[in-house]
Design a protein around this motif. Structure first.
Motif, short mmCIF file in Angstrom:
data_model
loop_
_atom_site.label_atom_id
_atom_site.label_comp_id
_atom_site.label_asym_id
_atom_site.label_seq_id
_atom_site.Cartn_x
_atom_site.Cartn_y
_atom_site.Cartn_z
N LEU A 8 5.19 -13.60 31.94
CA LEU A 8 6.42 -12.85 31.72
C LEU A 8 6.47 -11.49 32.41
O LEU A 8 7.49 -11.17 33.03
CB LEU A 8 6.67 -12.70 30.22
N GLN A 22 9.52 -10.36 34.77
CA GLN A 22 10.40 -9.27 34.36
C GLN A 22 10.55 -8.23 35.48
O GLN A 22 11.55 -7.53 35.52
CB GLN A 22 9.88 -8.60 33.09
N GLU A 50 17.90 -13.65 30.68
CA GLU A 50 18.19 -13.64 29.24
C GLU A 50 17.47 -14.78 28.52
O GLU A 50 16.93 -14.58 27.43
CB GLU A 50 19.70 -13.72 28.99
N ARG A 56 13.89 -13.73 28.09
CA ARG A 56 13.73 -12.72 27.03
C ARG A 56 13.78 -13.36 25.65
O ARG A 56 13.00 -13.01 24.77
CB ARG A 56 14.82 -11.66 27.15
N ARG A 57 14.70 -14.29 25.46
CA ARG A 57 14.85 -14.93 24.15
C ARG A 57 13.68 -15.86 23.84
O ARG A 57 13.35 -16.07 22.68
CB ARG A 57 16.15 -15.73 24.10
N CYS A 64 10.49 -15.54 24.56
CA CYS A 64 9.19 -14.91 24.32
C CYS A 64 9.28 -13.94 23.16
O CYS A 64 10.26 -13.21 23.04
CB CYS A 64 8.75 -14.14 25.57
N ARG A 101 8.77 -10.73 20.89
CA ARG A 101 8.68 -9.31 21.22
C ARG A 101 7.32 -8.77 20.80
O ARG A 101 6.73 -9.25 19.85
CB ARG A 101 9.77 -8.54 20.51
#
Length: 75
Positions: free
Chosen positions: A36, A40, A62, A65-66, A68, A70
């Motif tokens: 990631l 990114q 997007e 991001r969703r 993985c 946080r």
């Protein structure tokens, strides 16, 4: 635009290679997560250089991001 086509082909090849690495990993979730940070950095840069791909790359960013967890959320 040949330069853009070449850059898109390069990113596609990188993503395909990453997918192959994940598929071969013993822990696919950890492998995917480890990739990631590079994505990114790469994908937003490509988006800045080629805003005409905003829809496609924005959707991909997007989704990544969703998919993985946080930091700090236990994942």
């Amino acid at each position: 635009m040949p330069a853009a086509d070449g850059r898109i082909a390069l990113v596609a090849a990188l993503l395909d290679g990453d997918a192959a690495l994940v598929a071969r990993a013993d822990d696919t979730a950890a492998a995917r997560h480890s990739l990631l940070p590079g994505r990114q950095l790469r994908l937003p840069e490509l988006l800045r250089e080629h805003p005409e791909f905003a829809g496609e790359l924005g959707d991909l960013i997007e989704r990544m991001r969703r998919s993985c967890p946080r930091r700090g959320s236990g994942g």
